[in-house]
Design a protein around this motif. Structure first.
Motif, PDB file in Angstrom:
ATOM      1  N   SER A   1      -1.722   1.084  10.058  1.00 57.84           N
ATOM      2  CA  SER A   1      -0.262   1.086   9.996  1.00 57.84           C
ATOM      3  C   SER A   1       0.245   2.105   8.982  1.00 57.84           C
ATOM      4  O   SER A   1       1.240   2.791   9.226  1.00 57.84           O
ATOM      5  CB  SER A   1       0.262  -0.307   9.634  1.00 57.84           C
TER       6      SER A   1
ATOM      7  N   TRP B   1       2.576   5.189  10.057  1.00 57.72           N
ATOM      8  CA  TRP B   1       3.883   5.403   9.425  1.00 57.72           C
ATOM      9  C   TRP B   1       4.027   6.859   8.987  1.00 57.72           C
ATOM     10  O   TRP B   1       5.032   7.530   9.290  1.00 57.72           O
ATOM     11  CB  TRP B   1       4.032   4.467   8.224  1.00 57.72           C
TER      12      TRP B   1
ATOM     13  N   LEU C   1       3.468  -1.513  14.227  1.00 56.17           N
ATOM     14  CA  LEU C   1       2.679  -1.563  13.002  1.00 56.17           C
ATOM     15  C   LEU C   1       2.324  -3.014  12.693  1.00 56.17           C
ATOM     16  O   LEU C   1       3.199  -3.826  12.385  1.00 56.17           O
ATOM     17  CB  LEU C   1       3.455  -0.950  11.834  1.00 56.17           C
TER      18      LEU C   1
ATOM     19  N   PRO D   1       6.024   4.986   1.061  1.00 56.19           N
ATOM     20  CA  PRO D   1       6.709   4.996   2.360  1.00 56.19           C
ATOM     21  C   PRO D   1       8.111   5.594   2.329  1.00 56.19           C
ATOM     22  O   PRO D   1       8.578   6.116   3.348  1.00 56.19           O
ATOM     23  CB  PRO D   1       6.753   3.516   2.754  1.00 56.19           C
TER      24      PRO D   1
ATOM     25  N   ILE E   1      10.566   1.113  15.798  1.00 53.51           N
ATOM     26  CA  ILE E   1       9.345   0.534  15.237  1.00 53.51           C
ATOM     27  C   ILE E   1       9.396  -0.985  15.375  1.00 53.51           C
ATOM     28  O   ILE E   1      10.436  -1.603  15.149  1.00 53.51           O
ATOM     29  CB  ILE E   1       9.179   0.901  13.748  1.00 53.51           C
TER      30      ILE E   1
ATOM     31  N   LEU F   1       9.927  -2.070   4.653  1.00 55.24           N
ATOM     32  CA  LEU F   1       9.725  -0.971   5.599  1.00 55.24           C
ATOM     33  C   LEU F   1      10.831  -0.964   6.651  1.00 55.24           C
ATOM     34  O   LEU F   1      11.310   0.103   7.052  1.00 55.24           O
ATOM     35  CB  LEU F   1       8.364  -1.101   6.271  1.00 55.24           C
TER      36      LEU F   1
ATOM     37  N   ASN G   1      13.416   2.223   7.595  1.00 56.16           N
ATOM     38  CA  ASN G   1      13.593   2.772   8.935  1.00 56.16           C
ATOM     39  C   ASN G   1      15.021   2.569   9.429  1.00 56.16           C
ATOM     40  O   ASN G   1      15.573   3.415  10.131  1.00 56.16           O
ATOM     41  CB  ASN G   1      12.588   2.137   9.894  1.00 56.16           C
TER      42      ASN G   1
END
Length: 273
Positions: free
Chosen positions: A128, A132, A147, A211, A220, A237, A241
């Motif tokens: 994952s 990413w 992910l 990240p 995602i 995360l 995004n």
């Protein structure tokens, strides 16, 4: 080298500047192909194509859904070679290898109206993290990503190498719980070369996961078992995004979420359009 099995086809020889990378690449074709791009599977630390994707039923499920499956044993894993030099294991080098593999397999940049263009990624754990970063740096190729067991913090970057090496040398107990768990997981597979995996960990420490530094913008799906701490932390995360969906699997841990039928069904549905 390629894994040969039901619906599998020989993969293109993967090389960089004429030199073999020693990576095992496998391709599995669907009996009735869907008008969708291939799915590229990236396994987790101390795992392999066989353990992460074949024995757990992922390849079969994706093929039944009409998806062509591409996969690779990461360096030091499965049937890939296990060098001891750090340069073979840095995340940047691995991402370059992944890009070359997709090029070798004929993956084309995304193009409006071309339903077979681009590629969908499914990564688990370490996979994952790699997915990413790959999606963030190759947005012209990646259509969607799933992910599994994602972590905004990289446990491999916090791995206590000295404690692990001391344990392997003389059996001194490892105090850090995460380090102990990762090493035990690596030792469960007799074919794993522990010292190659330690080289990978050392290389990852050179390029820790940040990240927020490069954020993928494609759709995602983030998935984790509710008994995995990542089920709570993956929201970070999702916020980066901005439009990521989240799916939590009841009763599953980081170790066994990947085998869940719910996970497969959610991923296939997410990637179906």
């Amino acid at each position: 080298m390629s894994v040969q099995g039901k619906n599998s086809t020989p993969s293109a020889s993967h090389s960089v500047e004429g030199a073999s990378t020693g990576l095992n690449v496998a391709v599995f074709d669907a009996d009735v192909p869907a008008q969708l791009p291939p799915v590229f599977l990236i396994h987790g630390f101390a795992s392999s194509i066989e353990l992460n994707w074949i024995k757990s039923g992922w390849v079969a499920a994706l093929n039944r859904a009409g998806r062509r499956v591409l996969s690779v044993d990461l360096p030091g894993h499965g049937q890939s070679t296990a060098p001891y030099d750090l340069d073979s294991y840095t995340p940047g080098k691995i991402r370059a290898d992944l890009l070359q593999i997709l090029t070798d397999q004929g993956v084309r940049p995304l193009q409006a109206g071309d339903l077979g263009s681009g590629v969908d990624l499914i990564g688990y754990s370490l996979g994952s993290r790699l997915a990413w970063e790959f999606g963030a740096t190759q947005p012209e190729l990646v259509r969607k990503m799933v992910l599994g067991g994602p972590n905004p913090k990289d446990p491999l970057a916090e791995f206590d190498l000295n404690a692990a090496q001391t344990f392997l040398n003389d059996g001194t107990p490892i105090a850090d719980e995460s380090t102990r768990w990762l090493l035990e997981m690596a030792q469960l597979i007799p074919s794993n070369d522990i010292f190659a995996l330690l080289a990978l960990i050392q290389a990852i420490k050179l390029e820790p996961f940040e990240p927020a530094d490069a954020v993928p913008k494609m759709p995602i799906l983030l998935v984790a078992g509710d008994l995995d701490e990542r089920a709570r932390s993956m929201d970070l995360l999702a916020q980066l995004n901005g439009k990521a969906e989240q799916y939590v699997i009841p009763g599953r841990t980081h170790n066994n979420a990947v085998t869940s039928r719910e996970f497969k069904d959610a991923a296939i549905a997410f990637l179906a359009s």
